[in-house]
Scaffold this active site. Structure first.
Site: not given
Ligand code: G3P
Length: 216
Positions: A85
């Site tokens: 990533k």
């Molecule tokens: O893994 C990346 C993403 O899905 C993070 O989500 O909820 O922290 O915005 P969030």
């Protein structure tokens, strides 16, 4: 549509695996940090890699391309299913290109515009991760970028897959599936909500009550 879990929690991954619908896992430094009491980064990751039968995204933390590539080469040695990533920055783009040349798959993360996704696809990323929830948080319609990316990738026949990320609730999953996103990565709690419906529970209860009246 493929379903990924957005977590580094091994018990959640095992539970989703047992359901028979888990296609992969995505992590980020925040999700790994939540599991810090379960071991070192490497121990946590190795457990995930052997549990998941599918791609597992592991994020680099260097800001410069040579550092990112160095980290990626180490991470890639941990398993055949590792995907690196990489944040969508200038250095990240260079990294995606270099890793593509080395046969290492990348997931372009922190994507907030369709143009960022286009650049990642051109740099050879295997996946792009638009963060829909974080766009919704700032009063933008996050799912619009997923729809746009679908059109852009179709226009130019890019093979890059769209991972809908930063998913907060079942409506995100529903909308992504209507658009035809390749993958949705979701927290375990959202996966549970996809399964449950009060009318399903009520129906089972009623059938079981009526079944008691049948002579066997
Ligand atoms: O893994 C990346 C993403 O899905 C993070 O989500 O909820 O922290 O915005 P969030």
């Amino acid at each position: 549509m493929k379903i990924f879990l957005d977590t580094a929690n091994i018990s959640e991954i095992r539970k989703a695996n047992d359901l028979g619908i888990l296609d992969g896992v995505t992590t980020n430094p925040t999700l790994i940090a939540k599991e810090a009491s379960h071991g070192t980064f490497k121990e946590i990751v190795l457990e995930i890699l052997k549990t998941v039968n599918g791609p597992v995204s592991l994020e680099v933390t260097s800001l410069d391309s040579s550092g990112m590539v160095e980290e990626a080469l180490d991470l890639a040695k941990l398993g055949d299913n590792v995907v690196i990533k990489v944040p969508l920055t200038s250095e990240g783009l260079k990294t995606m290109k270099k890793l593509k040349e080395k046969g290492i798959k990348t997931n372009a993360t922190l994507i907030f515009t369709s143009n960022q996704g286009l650049l990642a696809a051109k740099a050879g990323a295997s996946y792009v991760s638009p963060f829909v929830g974080r766009l919704d948080d700032i009063s933008e319609y996050g799912m619009k970028i997923v729809d746009d990316l679908k059109t852009v990738f179709n226009n130019y026949n890019f093979k890059t897959e769209i991972i809908v990320a930063s998913v907060r609730h079942p409506i995100h999953v529903y909308e992504a599936s209507l658009i035809g996103a390749d993958i949705v990565t979701m927290p375990y709690q959202v996966l549970e909500k996809l399964i449950m419906h009060p009318k399903t529970d009520e129906g089972i209860e009623r059938f079981l009550e009526d079944w008691k009246k049948v002579k066997h």
